[in-house]
Design an enzyme around this catalytic site. Sequence first.
Site, PDB file in Angstrom:
ATOM      1  N   GLU A  56     -10.496  12.657   7.269  1.00 34.73           N
ATOM      2  CA  GLU A  56     -10.584  14.059   6.755  1.00 34.73           C
ATOM      3  C   GLU A  56     -11.596  14.926   6.968  1.00 34.73           C
ATOM      4  OE1 GLU A  56      -6.982  14.828   2.895  1.00 34.73           O
ATOM      5  OE2 GLU A  56      -7.967  12.095   3.999  1.00 34.73           O
ATOM      6  N   LYS A  96      -3.955  -1.629  10.631  1.00 32.39           N
ATOM      7  CA  LYS A  96      -4.117  -2.084   9.131  1.00 32.39           C
ATOM      8  C   LYS A  96      -4.916  -3.317   8.696  1.00 32.39           C
ATOM      9  CE  LYS A  96      -3.720   2.093   7.600  1.00 32.39           C
ATOM     10  NZ  LYS A  96      -4.919   3.432   6.545  1.00 32.39           N
ATOM     11  N   GLU A 103      -9.499   4.289  -1.861  1.00 28.22           N
ATOM     12  CA  GLU A 103      -8.184   3.388  -3.266  1.00 28.22           C
ATOM     13  C   GLU A 103      -8.740   3.356  -3.992  1.00 28.22           C
ATOM     14  OE1 GLU A 103      -4.736   2.317  -0.937  1.00 28.22           O
ATOM     15  OE2 GLU A 103      -5.704   3.005   1.280  1.00 28.22           O
ATOM     16  N   HIS A 144      -3.677  14.508   0.252  1.00 30.16           N
ATOM     17  CA  HIS A 144      -4.211  13.482   1.496  1.00 30.16           C
ATOM     18  C   HIS A 144      -2.883  13.438   2.412  1.00 30.16           C
ATOM     19  CE1 HIS A 144      -5.882  10.059   3.822  1.00 30.16           C
ATOM     20  NE2 HIS A 144      -4.625   9.277   4.102  1.00 30.16           N
ATOM     21  N   GLN A 167      -4.135   2.689  14.938  1.00 27.63           N
ATOM     22  CA  GLN A 167      -2.675   3.385  14.303  1.00 27.63           C
ATOM     23  C   GLN A 167      -1.862   4.720  15.150  1.00 27.63           C
ATOM     24  OE1 GLN A 167      -3.788   4.958  11.104  1.00 27.63           O
ATOM     25  NE2 GLN A 167      -2.346   5.139   9.850  1.00 27.63           N
ATOM     26  N   GLU A 223     -10.570   4.723   3.531  1.00 22.83           N
ATOM     27  CA  GLU A 223     -10.080   5.169   2.613  1.00 22.83           C
ATOM     28  C   GLU A 223      -9.837   4.343   1.331  1.00 22.83           C
ATOM     29  OE1 GLU A 223      -5.942   4.275   3.595  1.00 22.83           O
ATOM     30  OE2 GLU A 223      -5.529   5.348   5.492  1.00 22.83           O
ATOM     31  N   THR A 225      -9.174  -5.536   4.319  1.00 30.47           N
ATOM     32  CA  THR A 225      -8.592  -4.592   2.890  1.00 30.47           C
ATOM     33  C   THR A 225      -9.974  -5.179   1.924  1.00 30.47           C
ATOM     34  OG1 THR A 225      -7.303  -4.083   3.420  1.00 30.47           O
ATOM     35  CG2 THR A 225      -7.211  -3.744   1.480  1.00 30.47           C
ATOM     36  N   ASP A 284       0.983  -1.392   0.504  1.00 32.19           N
ATOM     37  CA  ASP A 284      -0.374  -0.035   0.201  1.00 32.19           C
ATOM     38  C   ASP A 284       0.930   1.343  -0.039  1.00 32.19           C
ATOM     39  OD1 ASP A 284      -1.894   1.568   0.062  1.00 32.19           O
ATOM     40  OD2 ASP A 284      -2.695   1.526   2.075  1.00 32.19           O
ATOM     41  N   ASP A 324      -9.279   0.512   2.622  1.00 33.31           N
ATOM     42  CA  ASP A 324      -8.020  -0.048   3.287  1.00 33.31           C
ATOM     43  C   ASP A 324      -8.517   0.594   4.339  1.00 33.31           C
ATOM     44  OD1 ASP A 324      -5.397  -0.601   4.179  1.00 33.31           O
ATOM     45  OD2 ASP A 324      -4.484   0.889   4.393  1.00 33.31           O
ATOM     46  N   ARG A 340      -8.241   3.935  13.161  1.00 42.11           N
ATOM     47  CA  ARG A 340      -7.264   5.197  13.279  1.00 42.11           C
ATOM     48  C   ARG A 340      -6.922   5.269  15.093  1.00 42.11           C
ATOM     49  NH1 ARG A 340      -5.623   6.223   8.575  1.00 42.11           N
ATOM     50  NH2 ARG A 340      -7.602   6.621   6.938  1.00 42.11           N
TER      51      ARG A 340
END
Length: 414
Positions: free
Chosen positions: A360, A250, A197, A129, A237, A195, A254, A122, A230, A234
């Site tokens: 975000e 993570k 992606e 971002h 993380q 996420e 996915t 990844d 993904d 948070r």
Amino acid sequence: MSSFVAIPEGSDFPIENLPYGVFSTVQNPQKRIAVAIGDSVLDLHAVSGLYPPGVQAALKSDSLNLLMSLGHEAWTLVRYTTRELLLKNSRLHENPDLQAVALIPQSEIELHLPAQIGDYTDFYSSIHHATNVGIMFRGKDNALMPNWKYLPVGYHGRASSIVVSGTPIRRPLGQTVPVDGQPPVFGPCRTLDFELEMAFFIGGPENKLGERIAIEDAWKHVFGFTLMNDWSARDIQKWEYIPLGPFTSKNLGTTISPWIVPVAALEPFLVDNFPQDVDVFPYLRQLQKFNFDINLEVAIKPENEPETTICRSNYKNLYWTPLQQITHHTVTGCNIRPGDLMASGTISGETEDSYGSMLELSWKGTKTVNLNGGSTRKFIQDGDEVVIRGFCQKNGVRIGFGECKGKVLPAIPL
């Protein structure tokens, strides 16, 4: 081009697309390769005898790995033959008995992971971002790390937890620090995120360990593109990522869309590569245009509430291209193999409505996102279904990727 198969208006899958997938049916549980056409799929195993001998074995496989390994010339041959079969007055059009076996409504199939994914990398290739996240945690003056514009930053992810669209995702348990400076606690993730992606599958002959793939040859190793979510915990993380980066935050799951859109279908939508304002090392200097105008959007659908589109972005926002990603990945002599998956990282645009994550959109939980049903979100709640869609559109032709969706289930108590 005009296919004898009916293509509904606005379909993701006109004859100009022909994305690859792997499916089964209740009547025949064997996994088979197919291409999507309108509201149907063409079972390539059933029509493999109409293809040149050199590709027939790959079309009879239960995954796309063998076809991926055959390389660019074989991919072109299969795509050309498939398109010819689906045109009016083709051999397939004139054979109703074969049509009855080979053309199957998508409503009757189950889709599976399209390949056996050996390795998954990844990247972190969206400058918008990366800048947003840097501002949140380090401030505007130190938003991008010093290495970010010199190399495609990435990490090796967990291939075993990659799942196909529609697979539920379980809220993870883990260590978090709800109050900065206090000891960690253990429990369910409180700030689960998506996420937005995209990812591409590696194809072509495997480079041997110790061999590099030059930037001018990297295009030969891009089989096709898919959508990706993904999922990210948070709060887990935040506690674990120093010093070695993402780990359990993570690996909870996915999600990818089941269809792989070949590069040939995207070529009409090529756009200039994102301008890079740092003179990169020669091995990363790319002359070939390899960026695409792919519209992307994310929706949240809570249980018993309508769907709300919360983000609209575009693939062309990526600073680093797939060719640079491949070249940097192999500059050490790392071997990559057909079926490996390489993801873009979160694809955010410049405006707030184009941010590709709840981190975000809620700006680290300081804002709320309003949903159509009257509720609000800062992060993803149990029962929420996150749906990612993507498509290119020009001159009346729409090339779509289908859906990449997953519903969040509650954590299982320890």
